[in-house]
Design a protein around this motif. Structure first.
Motif, PDB file in Angstrom:
ATOM      1  N   ARG A  38      15.832  84.306  46.976  1.00 25.20           N
ATOM      2  CA  ARG A  38      14.701  84.014  47.864  1.00 25.20           C
ATOM      3  C   ARG A  38      14.265  82.578  47.574  1.00 25.20           C
ATOM      4  O   ARG A  38      14.214  82.159  46.414  1.00 25.20           O
ATOM      5  CB  ARG A  38      13.560  84.984  47.552  1.00 25.20           C
ATOM      6  N   VAL A  39      13.974  81.834  48.630  1.00 20.86           N
ATOM      7  CA  VAL A  39      13.467  80.468  48.488  1.00 20.86           C
ATOM      8  C   VAL A  39      12.177  80.370  49.286  1.00 20.86           C
ATOM      9  O   VAL A  39      12.127  80.802  50.441  1.00 20.86           O
ATOM     10  CB  VAL A  39      14.484  79.426  48.998  1.00 20.86           C
ATOM     11  N   ALA A  40      11.153  79.811  48.666  1.00 19.16           N
ATOM     12  CA  ALA A  40       9.872  79.628  49.347  1.00 19.16           C
ATOM     13  C   ALA A  40       9.470  78.162  49.268  1.00 19.16           C
ATOM     14  O   ALA A  40       9.789  77.465  48.298  1.00 19.16           O
ATOM     15  CB  ALA A  40       8.795  80.501  48.713  1.00 19.16           C
ATOM     16  N   GLU A  61       9.465  81.218  53.801  1.00 15.86           N
ATOM     17  CA  GLU A  61      10.144  82.132  52.872  1.00 15.86           C
ATOM     18  C   GLU A  61      11.475  82.512  53.493  1.00 15.86           C
ATOM     19  O   GLU A  61      11.537  82.986  54.620  1.00 15.86           O
ATOM     20  CB  GLU A  61       9.316  83.385  52.648  1.00 15.86           C
ATOM     21  N   LEU A  62      12.550  82.261  52.766  1.00 18.91           N
ATOM     22  CA  LEU A  62      13.884  82.660  53.213  1.00 18.91           C
ATOM     23  C   LEU A  62      14.523  83.552  52.167  1.00 18.91           C
ATOM     24  O   LEU A  62      14.386  83.305  50.967  1.00 18.91           O
ATOM     25  CB  LEU A  62      14.795  81.436  53.412  1.00 18.91           C
ATOM     26  N   VAL A  63      15.224  84.559  52.629  1.00 18.82           N
ATOM     27  CA  VAL A  63      16.086  85.372  51.781  1.00 18.82           C
ATOM     28  C   VAL A  63      17.500  85.052  52.238  1.00 18.82           C
ATOM     29  O   VAL A  63      17.832  85.214  53.409  1.00 18.82           O
ATOM     30  CB  VAL A  63      15.780  86.878  51.925  1.00 18.82           C
ATOM     31  N   VAL A  72      26.157  84.117  54.103  1.00 14.33           N
ATOM     32  CA  VAL A  72      26.505  85.196  55.032  1.00 14.33           C
ATOM     33  C   VAL A  72      25.296  85.834  55.703  1.00 14.33           C
ATOM     34  O   VAL A  72      25.454  86.553  56.691  1.00 14.33           O
ATOM     35  CB  VAL A  72      27.362  86.289  54.352  1.00 14.33           C
ATOM     36  N   MET A  73      24.079  85.565  55.207  1.00 12.48           N
ATOM     37  CA  MET A  73      22.890  86.160  55.821  1.00 12.48           C
ATOM     38  C   MET A  73      21.673  85.321  55.464  1.00 12.48           C
ATOM     39  O   MET A  73      21.527  84.874  54.333  1.00 12.48           O
ATOM     40  CB  MET A  73      22.692  87.600  55.305  1.00 12.48           C
ATOM     41  N   ILE A  74      20.839  85.100  56.463  1.00 11.23           N
ATOM     42  CA  ILE A  74      19.558  84.421  56.252  1.00 11.23           C
ATOM     43  C   ILE A  74      18.507  85.205  57.007  1.00 11.23           C
ATOM     44  O   ILE A  74      18.686  85.532  58.180  1.00 11.23           O
ATOM     45  CB  ILE A  74      19.559  82.980  56.801  1.00 11.23           C
TER      46      ILE A  74
END
Length: 118
Positions: A38-40, A61-63, A72-74
């Motif tokens: 996770r990036v915030a 917020e990104l996972v 492969v997924m955002i």
């Protein structure tokens, strides 16, 4: 089900990563390992694996899930964040995903079972 967590961090990214590790050491065939971070964006700074309080005070917020070679997924949400900051967050996430997948692969090499033939 999450049986235990520290209540400071959201457990979803660990669930993805630990599931990949479990599959990697099992006899179940799989092409490659996956990890998730996770990036915030908190006060203008990118924070990898932020606390729940940081997520609540973030403007983005990104996972991000990925393999050694690709994202492969955002999934995520943002409050009017420029596209270049989102791209930066994805790059930062992948930079953290790569060593995790390498560690899972090393773990599987050391203790993993032989993969079943399909």
């Amino acid at each position: 089900w999450v049986m235990s967590c520290d209540k400071m961090h959201l457990p979803s990214t660990l669930a993805v990563t630990s599931a990949s590790a479990a599959m990697a050491i099992s006899e179940i065939p799989m092409r490659t390992t996956v990890a998730c971070v996770r990036v915030a964006l908190v006060d203008g700074e990118m924070v990898v694996n932020p606390t729940l309080a940081q997520v609540e005070n973030s403007t983005m917020e990104l996972v991000v899930s990925g393999t050694r070679d690709a994202v492969v997924m955002i999934e995520g949400e943002a409050k009017f964040v420029p596209e270049d900051r989102i791209v930066e967050a994805v790059r930062i996430a992948h930079d953290h995903i790569v060593p995790i997948t390498q560690a899972i692969e090393a773990f599987a090499s050391a203790i993993g079972k032989e993969k079943a033939k399909l």
